[in-house]
Design a protein around this motif. Structure first.
Motif, short mmCIF file in Angstrom:
data_model
loop_
_atom_site.label_atom_id
_atom_site.label_comp_id
_atom_site.label_asym_id
_atom_site.label_seq_id
_atom_site.Cartn_x
_atom_site.Cartn_y
_atom_site.Cartn_z
N HIS A 72 13.48 7.10 7.42
CA HIS A 72 13.93 5.72 7.21
C HIS A 72 12.88 4.90 6.49
CE1 HIS A 72 17.82 5.25 9.38
NE2 HIS A 72 17.45 6.40 9.92
N LEU A 73 11.62 5.11 6.82
CA LEU A 73 10.55 4.39 6.12
C LEU A 73 10.50 4.79 4.66
CD1 LEU A 73 8.16 2.45 6.14
CD2 LEU A 73 6.72 4.34 6.93
N ASN A 74 10.56 6.08 4.39
CA ASN A 74 10.52 6.55 3.01
C ASN A 74 11.74 6.07 2.22
OD1 ASN A 74 8.05 7.90 3.12
ND2 ASN A 74 8.98 9.78 3.87
N ASN A 75 12.88 6.00 2.88
CA ASN A 75 14.08 5.48 2.23
C ASN A 75 13.90 4.02 1.85
OD1 ASN A 75 15.44 7.91 2.39
ND2 ASN A 75 16.51 7.40 4.28
N TYR A 76 13.25 3.27 2.73
CA TYR A 76 12.98 1.87 2.41
C TYR A 76 12.11 1.75 1.15
CZ TYR A 76 11.64 -3.00 2.62
OH TYR A 76 11.44 -4.31 2.28
N ILE A 77 11.04 2.54 1.13
CA ILE A 77 10.12 2.50 -0.03
C ILE A 77 10.87 2.81 -1.31
CG2 ILE A 77 8.09 3.57 -1.05
CD1 ILE A 77 7.16 4.11 1.90
N THR A 78 11.70 3.87 -1.28
CA THR A 78 12.43 4.28 -2.48
C THR A 78 13.46 3.22 -2.89
OG1 THR A 78 12.17 6.61 -1.89
CG2 THR A 78 13.92 6.05 -3.45
N LYS A 79 14.27 2.78 -1.94
CA LYS A 79 15.39 1.89 -2.29
C LYS A 79 14.93 0.45 -2.57
CE LYS A 79 18.97 4.64 -0.10
NZ LYS A 79 20.29 4.65 0.58
N SER A 80 13.78 0.05 -2.04
CA SER A 80 13.28 -1.29 -2.37
C SER A 80 12.87 -1.36 -3.85
CB SER A 80 12.07 -1.65 -1.49
OG SER A 80 10.93 -0.88 -1.83
N ASN A 81 12.60 -0.21 -4.43
CA ASN A 81 12.20 -0.17 -5.84
C ASN A 81 13.41 0.02 -6.77
OD1 ASN A 81 9.13 -0.21 -6.21
ND2 ASN A 81 9.38 1.18 -4.49
N ALA B 88 0.83 -1.21 0.00
CA ALA B 88 0.00 0.00 0.00
C ALA B 88 0.86 1.26 0.00
CB ALA B 88 -0.93 0.00 1.21
N LEU B 89 2.03 1.18 0.60
CA LEU B 89 2.95 2.33 0.65
C LEU B 89 3.77 2.48 -0.63
CD1 LEU B 89 4.24 1.94 4.31
CD2 LEU B 89 2.85 3.82 3.44
N GLY B 90 3.69 1.50 -1.52
CA GLY B 90 4.43 1.58 -2.78
C GLY B 90 5.78 0.90 -2.75
N ALA B 91 6.07 0.14 -1.69
CA ALA B 91 7.35 -0.56 -1.60
C ALA B 91 7.30 -1.85 -2.41
CB ALA B 91 7.69 -0.87 -0.16
N LYS B 92 8.46 -2.34 -2.78
CA LYS B 92 8.56 -3.62 -3.48
C LYS B 92 8.70 -4.73 -2.44
CE LYS B 92 10.97 -5.61 -7.47
NZ LYS B 92 12.16 -5.50 -8.35
N THR B 93 7.97 -5.83 -2.65
CA THR B 93 7.94 -6.88 -1.61
C THR B 93 8.41 -8.24 -2.12
OG1 THR B 93 5.61 -7.33 -2.11
CG2 THR B 93 6.08 -5.75 -0.33
N ASP B 94 9.02 -8.29 -3.29
CA ASP B 94 9.52 -9.57 -3.80
C ASP B 94 11.05 -9.60 -3.81
OD1 ASP B 94 9.91 -7.76 -5.81
OD2 ASP B 94 9.06 -9.00 -7.41
N LEU B 95 11.65 -8.93 -2.84
CA LEU B 95 13.11 -8.90 -2.75
C LEU B 95 13.64 -10.24 -2.28
CD1 LEU B 95 13.59 -5.41 -1.05
CD2 LEU B 95 13.39 -5.94 -3.48
N ASN B 96 14.82 -10.61 -2.77
CA ASN B 96 15.44 -11.85 -2.30
C ASN B 96 16.26 -11.56 -1.04
OD1 ASN B 96 17.95 -10.77 -3.13
ND2 ASN B 96 17.76 -11.68 -5.17
N LEU B 97 16.88 -12.59 -0.50
CA LEU B 97 17.61 -12.44 0.76
C LEU B 97 18.79 -11.48 0.63
CD1 LEU B 97 17.49 -16.14 1.95
CD2 LEU B 97 16.54 -14.20 3.18
N GLU B 98 19.48 -11.52 -0.49
CA GLU B 98 20.62 -10.62 -0.69
C GLU B 98 20.17 -9.16 -0.73
OE1 GLU B 98 24.29 -9.91 -3.88
OE2 GLU B 98 22.98 -11.65 -4.09
N GLN B 99 19.07 -8.90 -1.43
CA GLN B 99 18.55 -7.53 -1.50
C GLN B 99 18.05 -7.06 -0.14
OE1 GLN B 99 15.79 -8.63 -4.60
NE2 GLN B 99 16.84 -7.33 -6.11
#
Length: 482
Positions: free
Chosen positions: A473-482, A254-265
């Motif tokens: 930190h939350l916004n950084n997660y959303i941005t960098k997960s993408n 819902a926040l726009g983050a990517k949620t299919d990251l692997n363990l390394e990511q």
């Protein structure tokens, strides 16, 4: 939403399963009273109608349902007198057994009448059937047997009825600690736990079926702790039936983050000082476990691994590792904490929180007693010179300035609503969502021993919520997960 793999489930049989697919002291026999729940004659007639293809697809009894129901009936033959078969159940099986045996698939006949045996179709089924031969007699498995069986259950090589029978059977026999370990390690090989480039790390283990009543603060707690230099790892799924509640993954989406990251990511985001936390989906770390999630609908009761999956470990920090776990059913806190101890964690907490999570309510209610654990009851350990120092206490929010007459609930329960509420709280908006994130963040660091004084813990959490650094930190997660 998930795409159903099985027909049904049949609601009448689900109601019967709810009564009989449980432990030796909780089972409620069918037919003791004619006006109390599904009657055994009607249940067996429904199964026969389904086998004869006389029911619509959405009312069909699935093979998984039959496996769960018949394993329960078989195991109950050796239950205490009060939870053994009722006279009505005995009479119904005498009446319908011949018709059932002429129509049931061989694997379900075996679950219903183990003495008939079953010839497995492949090596995977052989391992599960070998385990079931013990389970059906009320026996326990060793660690290696449990792990092998569970690994086979996560494949497509085993028939649904056998999978369901193994899961419900172990639940009814009450898992030993070795069986708990076996389930945990079947999901994720402990040899694959990797060192991560951070000093400390906290694994948060929440129920995968999500929230349907209370705000889910874990994601926002992780952002707060990241702003304080404490790294966190979250894990869950997008949606878990049958509860289908709001999960951390749903909020991230819902926040726009990517949620299919692997363990390394995921490790990279945790190590990034501008992010400081990560999320891994069960789809990524155990696709086999994710693929059998619909089984939870058809077996009605939670499978044994519903407790252990919360205690999973994926990474190890250089200096200190912590674990925070939620639970609902009393008794599971002991093996969960033991798992954390045996894995070498420096400290761990098990909280009887809201909806089986580690989340603290904003009002204690009645304090815990010797015979009753209240919501907010917290147990755990610290490792001191490799000696285990246990603790247990209620967390009373009122002692820390949170004075609520009733424990508040959110106006709306959805991923979008939780995302907006969490962002507003990290933006400084006061209210019960703000207080919930504040309390939960502070108590975690206090009980883990990271901040020895609870009042100081609250002050430092409040500082990073109010100055905007937790939100960054939350916004950084959303941005960098993408």
């Amino acid at each position: 939403m998930y795409t159903p793999q099985f027909p049904g489930p049949n609601e009448e049989l689900l109601e019967a399963q709810a009564r009989v697919c449980t432990g030796p002291h909780q089972t409620r026999p069918l037919g003791k009273r004619s006006n109390d729940g599904p009657q055994p004659d009607a249940v067996l007639e429904t199964i026969l109608q389904s086998l004869n293809e006389e029911l619509p697809e959405d009312e069909t009894v699935s093979e998984a349902q039959m496996g769960a129901f018949f394993v329960a009936m078989t195991i109950r033959k050796d239950f205490p007198e009060s939870t053994q078969w009722s006279e009505a159940e005995t009479a119904a099986f005498q009446k319908y057994e011949s018709a059932l045996l002429s129509r049931l698939p061989d694997e379900i006949k075996f679950v219903m009448r183990p003495e008939l045996g079953y010839v497995p179709n492949n090596p995977s089924e052989f391992l599960v059937v070998s385990a079931l031969e013990k389970i059906l007699r009320g026996k326990h498995l060793g660690y290696a047997e449990t792990r092998q069986m569970c690994e086979m259950l996560l494949t497509d090589e085993v028939k649904p009825a056998l999978k369901a029978a193994a899961l419900i059977g172990q639940r009814m026999n009450r898992e030993t600690y070795q069986e708990v370990r076996g389930y945990l390690d079947a999901y994720f090989n402990p040899e694959d736990i990797r060192q991560i480039d951070v000093d400390t790390l906290t694994h948060f283990g929440q129920p995968y079926d999500g929230a349907t009543r209370n705000f889910r603060p874990t994601l926002f707690v992780a952002a707060v702790r990241a702003a304080l230099g404490e790294r966190s790892l979250l894990h869950s799924v997008d949606l878990m039936p049958p509860k289908n509640g709001v999960t951390e993954e749903a909020i991230l989406t819902a926040l726009g983050a990517k949620t299919d990251l692997n363990l390394e990511q995921t490790a990279s985001l945790i190590s990034d000082k501008d992010v400081g936390f990560g999320y891994i989906s069960q789809r990524e770390y155990s696709p086999g476990a994710y693929s059998v999630r619909e089984m939870r609908v058809h077996i009605k009761k939670r499978p044994p691994w519903a407790a252990t999956e919360k205690a999973q470990q994926f990474f190890s920090a250089r200096e200190a590792n912590y674990m925070v776990l939620g639970y609902y059913h009393i008794g599971y806190e002991k093996p969960l904490l033991q798992l954390a101890w045996d894995r070498g964690f420096n400290a761990a907490i098990a909280v009887k929180g809201e909806e089986g999570t580690s989340h603290y309510a904003l009002r204690l209610g009645k304090p815990s007693t010797v015979d009753r654990m209240a919501v907010n009851y917290s147990q755990g350990f610290h490792r001191v010179d490799n000696q285990r120092k246990d603790f247990a206490l209620d967390i009373d929010p009122k002692k820390f300035g949170f004075d609520y007459r009733l424990n508040p609930r959110p106006e709306a329960v959805s991923a979008d609503a939780f995302a907006k509420a969490g962002i507003a709280a990290l933006s400084g908006e006061q209210g019960h969502i703000y207080d919930r994130i504040l309390l939960n963040s502070a108590m975690v660091d206090y009980l883990l021993g990271i901040c020895p004084d609870p009042h100081d813990a609250i002050k430092r959490v409040q500082s990073v919520m109010d100055d905007g650094s937790a939100l960054r930190h939350l916004n950084n997660y959303i941005t960098k997960s993408n």
